[in-house]
Design a protein around this motif. Structure first.
Motif, PDB file in Angstrom:
ATOM      1  N   ARG A 260      32.736  29.765  55.439  1.00 57.04           N
ATOM      2  CA  ARG A 260      33.008  28.428  55.812  1.00 57.04           C
ATOM      3  C   ARG A 260      31.750  27.451  55.545  1.00 57.04           C
ATOM      4  O   ARG A 260      31.621  26.597  54.964  1.00 57.04           O
ATOM      5  N   ALA A 261      30.424  28.234  55.790  1.00 54.01           N
ATOM      6  CA  ALA A 261      29.184  27.576  55.639  1.00 54.01           C
ATOM      7  C   ALA A 261      28.843  27.923  54.171  1.00 54.01           C
ATOM      8  O   ALA A 261      27.554  27.403  53.877  1.00 54.01           O
ATOM      9  N   ARG A 262      29.389  28.406  53.346  1.00 54.56           N
ATOM     10  CA  ARG A 262      29.000  28.797  51.953  1.00 54.56           C
ATOM     11  C   ARG A 262      27.596  29.456  52.063  1.00 54.56           C
ATOM     12  O   ARG A 262      26.771  29.281  51.253  1.00 54.56           O
ATOM     13  N   VAL A 263      27.453  30.547  52.772  1.00 55.54           N
ATOM     14  CA  VAL A 263      26.471  31.293  52.726  1.00 55.54           C
ATOM     15  C   VAL A 263      26.695  32.673  52.074  1.00 55.54           C
ATOM     16  O   VAL A 263      27.848  33.201  52.418  1.00 55.54           O
ATOM     17  N   LYS A 264      25.951  33.132  51.248  1.00 52.57           N
ATOM     18  CA  LYS A 264      26.123  34.456  50.429  1.00 52.57           C
ATOM     19  C   LYS A 264      26.067  35.409  51.436  1.00 52.57           C
ATOM     20  O   LYS A 264      25.108  35.543  52.365  1.00 52.57           O
ATOM     21  N   PHE A 265      26.965  36.424  51.419  1.00 56.96           N
ATOM     22  CA  PHE A 265      27.084  37.604  52.223  1.00 56.96           C
ATOM     23  C   PHE A 265      27.227  38.988  51.433  1.00 56.96           C
ATOM     24  O   PHE A 265      28.228  38.877  50.649  1.00 56.96           O
ATOM     25  N   GLY A 266      26.856  40.108  51.984  1.00 57.22           N
ATOM     26  CA  GLY A 266      27.300  41.214  51.486  1.00 57.22           C
ATOM     27  C   GLY A 266      27.730  42.170  52.656  1.00 57.22           C
ATOM     28  O   GLY A 266      27.443  41.898  53.749  1.00 57.22           O
ATOM     29  N   HIS A 267      28.475  43.225  52.337  1.00 60.51           N
ATOM     30  CA  HIS A 267      28.631  44.216  53.226  1.00 60.51           C
ATOM     31  C   HIS A 267      27.875  45.549  53.249  1.00 60.51           C
ATOM     32  O   HIS A 267      27.671  45.890  52.267  1.00 60.51           O
ATOM     33  N   GLN A 268      27.767  46.166  54.597  1.00 63.86           N
ATOM     34  CA  GLN A 268      27.085  47.352  54.494  1.00 63.86           C
ATOM     35  C   GLN A 268      27.830  48.112  55.681  1.00 63.86           C
ATOM     36  O   GLN A 268      27.851  47.735  57.024  1.00 63.86           O
ATOM     37  N   PRO A 269      28.331  49.233  55.461  1.00 71.83           N
ATOM     38  CA  PRO A 269      29.412  49.926  56.335  1.00 71.83           C
ATOM     39  C   PRO A 269      28.630  50.809  57.408  1.00 71.83           C
ATOM     40  O   PRO A 269      29.286  51.227  58.320  1.00 71.83           O
ATOM     41  N   SER A 270      27.475  50.971  57.362  1.00 73.94           N
ATOM     42  CA  SER A 270      26.672  51.919  58.227  1.00 73.94           C
ATOM     43  C   SER A 270      25.431  51.118  59.241  1.00 73.94           C
ATOM     44  O   SER A 270      24.992  50.276  58.612  1.00 73.94           O
ATOM     45  N   LEU A 271      25.673  51.536  60.618  1.00 73.77           N
ATOM     46  CA  LEU A 271      24.598  50.782  61.249  1.00 73.77           C
ATOM     47  C   LEU A 271      23.200  51.792  61.207  1.00 73.77           C
ATOM     48  O   LEU A 271      22.472  51.558  61.848  1.00 73.77           O
ATOM     49  N   ASN A 272      23.262  52.848  60.291  1.00 69.74           N
ATOM     50  CA  ASN A 272      22.315  53.839  60.275  1.00 69.74           C
ATOM     51  C   ASN A 272      21.045  53.212  59.615  1.00 69.74           C
ATOM     52  O   ASN A 272      21.102  52.829  58.552  1.00 69.74           O
ATOM     53  N   ALA A 273      20.073  53.226  60.218  1.00 70.83           N
ATOM     54  CA  ALA A 273      18.704  52.556  59.642  1.00 70.83           C
ATOM     55  C   ALA A 273      18.502  53.130  58.340  1.00 70.83           C
ATOM     56  O   ALA A 273      18.089  52.557  57.505  1.00 70.83           O
ATOM     57  N   ALA A 274      18.721  54.452  58.091  1.00 71.38           N
ATOM     58  CA  ALA A 274      18.599  55.192  56.724  1.00 71.38           C
ATOM     59  C   ALA A 274      19.281  54.403  55.630  1.00 71.38           C
ATOM     60  O   ALA A 274      18.977  54.173  54.315  1.00 71.38           O
ATOM     61  N   ALA A 275      20.422  54.013  55.844  1.00 69.88           N
ATOM     62  CA  ALA A 275      21.309  53.172  54.878  1.00 69.88           C
ATOM     63  C   ALA A 275      21.313  51.581  55.193  1.00 69.88           C
ATOM     64  O   ALA A 275      21.025  51.100  53.729  1.00 69.88           O
ATOM     65  N   LEU A 276      20.614  51.132  56.408  1.00 71.81           N
ATOM     66  CA  LEU A 276      20.365  49.790  56.097  1.00 71.81           C
ATOM     67  C   LEU A 276      19.259  49.244  55.478  1.00 71.81           C
ATOM     68  O   LEU A 276      19.185  48.267  54.732  1.00 71.81           O
ATOM     69  N   ILE A 277      18.290  49.931  55.723  1.00 73.60           N
ATOM     70  CA  ILE A 277      16.645  49.614  55.332  1.00 73.60           C
ATOM     71  C   ILE A 277      16.777  49.366  53.785  1.00 73.60           C
ATOM     72  O   ILE A 277      16.505  48.430  53.389  1.00 73.60           O
ATOM     73  N   PRO A 278      17.293  50.416  52.799  1.00 71.84           N
ATOM     74  CA  PRO A 278      17.252  50.018  51.509  1.00 71.84           C
ATOM     75  C   PRO A 278      18.270  48.845  50.970  1.00 71.84           C
ATOM     76  O   PRO A 278      18.025  48.201  49.944  1.00 71.84           O
ATOM     77  N   ASP A 279      19.308  48.626  51.555  1.00 74.00           N
ATOM     78  CA  ASP A 279      20.240  47.488  51.354  1.00 74.00           C
ATOM     79  C   ASP A 279      19.391  46.191  51.726  1.00 74.00           C
ATOM     80  O   ASP A 279      19.700  45.147  51.332  1.00 74.00           O
ATOM     81  N   PHE A 280      18.763  46.238  53.188  1.00 77.70           N
ATOM     82  CA  PHE A 280      17.700  45.085  53.238  1.00 77.70           C
ATOM     83  C   PHE A 280      17.084  44.881  52.148  1.00 77.70           C
ATOM     84  O   PHE A 280      16.919  43.505  51.898  1.00 77.70           O
ATOM     85  N   ALA A 281      16.221  45.676  51.556  1.00 81.69           N
ATOM     86  CA  ALA A 281      15.174  45.663  50.473  1.00 81.69           C
ATOM     87  C   ALA A 281      15.973  44.976  49.382  1.00 81.69           C
ATOM     88  O   ALA A 281      15.524  44.096  48.243  1.00 81.69           O
ATOM     89  N   ALA A 282      17.249  45.453  49.061  1.00 80.03           N
ATOM     90  CA  ALA A 282      18.074  44.969  47.756  1.00 80.03           C
ATOM     91  C   ALA A 282      18.624  43.702  47.993  1.00 80.03           C
ATOM     92  O   ALA A 282      18.702  43.213  46.923  1.00 80.03           O
ATOM     93  N   PHE A 283      19.232  43.455  48.932  1.00 82.05           N
ATOM     94  CA  PHE A 283      20.131  42.284  49.244  1.00 82.05           C
ATOM     95  C   PHE A 283      19.089  41.150  49.570  1.00 82.05           C
ATOM     96  O   PHE A 283      19.514  39.927  49.235  1.00 82.05           O
ATOM     97  N   ARG A 284      18.220  41.384  50.273  1.00 81.19           N
ATOM     98  CA  ARG A 284      17.001  40.299  50.908  1.00 81.19           C
ATOM     99  C   ARG A 284      17.692  39.399  51.411  1.00 81.19           C
ATOM    100  O   ARG A 284      17.641  38.058  51.137  1.00 81.19           O
ATOM    101  N   PRO A 285      18.191  39.640  52.727  1.00 81.50           N
ATOM    102  CA  PRO A 285      19.030  38.513  53.398  1.00 81.50           C
ATOM    103  C   PRO A 285      18.011  37.588  53.899  1.00 81.50           C
ATOM    104  O   PRO A 285      16.894  37.862  54.120  1.00 81.50           O
ATOM    105  N   THR A 286      18.303  36.217  54.429  1.00 77.57           N
ATOM    106  CA  THR A 286      17.448  35.264  55.010  1.00 77.57           C
ATOM    107  C   THR A 286      17.740  35.101  56.430  1.00 77.57           C
ATOM    108  O   THR A 286      16.758  34.723  56.994  1.00 77.57           O
ATOM    109  N   PHE A 287      18.813  35.622  56.727  1.00 72.67           N
ATOM    110  CA  PHE A 287      18.870  35.876  58.315  1.00 72.67           C
ATOM    111  C   PHE A 287      19.875  37.009  58.408  1.00 72.67           C
ATOM    112  O   PHE A 287      20.600  37.556  57.677  1.00 72.67           O
ATOM    113  N   ILE A 288      20.058  37.629  59.679  1.00 73.33           N
ATOM    114  CA  ILE A 288      20.991  38.649  59.938  1.00 73.33           C
ATOM    115  C   ILE A 288      21.521  38.417  61.617  1.00 73.33           C
ATOM    116  O   ILE A 288      20.920  37.671  62.322  1.00 73.33           O
ATOM    117  N   LEU A 289      22.667  38.912  61.756  1.00 70.26           N
ATOM    118  CA  LEU A 289      23.250  38.763  62.945  1.00 70.26           C
ATOM    119  C   LEU A 289      23.665  40.256  63.480  1.00 70.26           C
ATOM    120  O   LEU A 289      24.175  40.816  62.647  1.00 70.26           O
TER     121      LEU A 289
END
Length: 599
Positions: A240-269
């Motif tokens: 609704r707010a036209r915010v670009k978003f992507g999906h990451q199926p794992s809460l595991n830090a080993a999976a999250l950290i590389p996708d943080f680096a690649a996707f480079r979000p401006t905020f997280i929830l």
């Protein structure tokens, strides 16, 4: 204050945005390990094609369709396609047992289901003979999206739009089953209006989060379970707010950290667990590099800096001193920038919910340049009912009522809520609905207090109050949270109901323990030996002593036991949102609990 539209439904935003700005990138999709952009027109076309296929396969307006899947692009695609044709989505956690799946699909009278892979299909297949109303089953990894799109290719677009135009704000969007820490899960009926009020209010009031800084296109990485109302709210808000978003199926830090680096979000929830993981990983890295002392000084400086900024915002202090500002500036380059880099480098704001965040942790992240707005809500309130405002964040609280919402503390301390996001009731359960909804007020079951500025602090759950055999009432939440503040501790459950004193069971964080052993030149140990290590026991005892400073002697933890294994969802000891299933844990570890009172 945002008000819910009087016409239309959640899917309209997909079509309106594609018409107004067809080339705007609205989603990131990971294919073969590479993030690819999806424009608003491309997403609209995929939603339309899938909606046509759903109609061609027999899905009708008002039908309930289950989705059993991890957080991935196709869930969002199915959600909006189903909402386009006026269907009601029933999310199912991918880790649900066969009996849990049966209960939800049976109770909701689900007529079709989409699952992620063969294991999920087999789970449903094992109970399908008791689900005569279930007519269709699609499998994502079996190319379901392509097959459905092909099936609807000959259907006229106008047929879909007629369905979409029939959706009103009062139409049911989803039936989300509560995690069920006790008893059988109940289906919370949430409308399109509930979601529209909720997300439009948050986006408008928390504009710095959802709009980003000048020149920085807002984006977020969604890794919360979409079966949970928090993750679902994030998804709808982003669309609704036209915010670009992507999906990451794992809460595991080993999976999250590389996708943080690649996707480079401006905020997280996220939930506090994520912020704890980021902090602990940074602390361990500094320790390995021989810089633990400098890191701890940087933490202290960040906490004092944020604390001074908070005092200034509330008019109770002048703000950070010149010396503290200079110290903070030095640490920003040496330490804080690295913490931000672990989240992709662009994150400046975050929202936290699901459970309580430690005040000191919130202050640290704020001092490190990532302001975390802690909020509070539940499935029945379509996620957040309170949140800390951007300009006056009071760390350690869950903030003030969001605009259009009222918070009331009942005589017994229970938190009551009222607003446009409060659900319609529980599906097929008028008794539970009547016990929860009172003339529009939602009785949450949580205990809390409001300060003079209207900031809410959650102190526990009504059903979780322990009463010792001496008659002392104890709320376990604050004790458990303080024990968990220790980096070696993964989980803590306080026991003592009808017992002479309070005790605790504690589990360990495997990564933290591995680091702790290596830094002390201790060899790896099997879990059974590890829990008896006297040095480790001393560390955990420090955490217990720290927790006991919060309460009177009668409420303090007298003894504890370290367990060899963590409580897991797979063993039925955690809900999918990582809350402790107290009764189940006490049953499984009955011998260990008994031993706490006979030593």
């Amino acid at each position: 204050m945002a008000s819910a539209p009087r016409v239309g439904g959640l899917a309209d935003a997909v079509f309106d945005h594609a018409l107004e700005d067809p080339v705007r990138v609205v989603l990131g999709r990971k294919l073969d390990g590479v993030w690819q952009d999806v424009t608003s027109a491309e997403f609209r076309d995929e939603v339309l094609a899938l909606a046509k296929g759903l109609l061609a396969q027999g899905v009708r307006f008002g039908d309930r369709v289950a989705i059993m899947c991890r957080t991935r692009y196709e869930w969002t695609l199915f959600d909006f396609a189903l909402w386009t044709v006026g269907a009601q989505v029933v999310p199912v956690y991918p880790t649900s047992s066969a009996e849990q799946v049966f209960w939800m699909l049976h109770d909701a009278q689900v007529s079709a289901a989409m699952v992620e892979h063969e294991d999920h299909a087999m789970t449903i297949g094992s109970v399908v003979d008791r689900l005569p109303q279930l007519r269709r089953l699609w499998q994502l990894d079996g190319d379901a999206v392509r097959e459905l799109s092909e099936a609807g290719r000959d259907l006229d677009d106008e047929v879909v739009h007629r369905h979409r135009r029939a959706v009103t704000p009062d139409s049911v969007a989803t039936v989300i089953y509560t995690s069920g820490t006790t008893g059988r899960p109940k289906g919370c009926v949430l409308t399109h209006a509930n979601f529209m009020f909720e997300v439009d209010t948050l986006v408008e009031r928390w504009e710095p989060v959802f709009r980003g800084r000048r020149g920085d296109e807002p984006s977020t990485l969604l890794f919360l379970p979409l079966a949970h109302v928090f993750g679902r709210m994030v998804q709808v808000a982003a669309v609704r707010a036209r915010v670009k978003f992507g999906h990451q199926p794992s809460l595991n830090a080993a999976a999250l950290i590389p996708d943080f680096a690649a996707f480079r979000p401006t905020f997280i929830l996220a939930v506090p667990y994520i912020f704890e993981k980021v902090f602990n990983a940074a602390r361990r890295k500094a320790d390995r590099e021989g810089k633990a002392g400098a890191f701890d000084k940087a933490v202290e400086a960040a906490v004092r800096y944020a604390d001074a900024m908070e005092a200034k915002a509330f008019g109770t202090g002048p703000g950070p001193s010149t010396a503290l500002r200079m110290q903070h500036q030095v640490f920003d380059k040496l330490v804080y920038a690295k913490v931000r880099d672990a989240m992709g480098g662009r994150v400046r704001h975050a929202m936290s919910g699901g459970s309580a965040m430690d005040r000191r942790l919130g202050l640290f992240f704020a001092g490190a340049g990532v302001q975390v707005f802690e909020g509070y809500g539940l499935t029945e309130s379509t996620a957040a009912a309170t949140a800390n405002p951007p300009e006056r964040t009071r760390y350690g609280t869950v903030g003030q009522a969001i605009p259009g919402t009222t918070v009331h503390i009942a005589e017994d301390g229970e938190v009551w809520l009222r607003g446009g996001h409060v659900f319609q009731g529980y599906l097929n359960d008028p008794k539970a609905t009547d016990a929860t909804l009172h003339d529009g007020w939602l009785a949450t079951g949580d205990l809390g207090s409001l300060d003079d500025d209207g900031y809410l602090t959650i102190t526990g759950r009504k059903k979780e109050i322990l009463v010792t055999s001496g008659g002392k009432s104890v709320s376990p939440a604050q004790l458990e949270e303080r024990v968990r503040d220790h980096p070696l501790v993964a989980q803590c459950i306080v026991v003592g109901n009808d017992r002479p004193y309070i005790a605790a069971l504690v589990t360990l964080d495997a990564e933290a323990v591995e680091h702790w052993l290596s830094m002390r030149n201790k060899p790896p140990m099997p879990p059974g030996d590890l829990v008896r290590d006297p040095d480790l026991e001393t560390e955990v005892r420090r955490a217990v002593v720290a927790a006991n400073t919060l309460v009177s002697q009668a409420e303090s933890i007298r003894t504890f036991r370290i367990l060899a294994h963590q409580f897991t969802e797979e063993h039925g000891l955690l809900t999918p949102s990582l809350k402790l299933k107290r009764k189940a844990i006490e049953q499984v570890y009955a011998d260990e609990v008994e031993a706490l009172y006979h030593t």
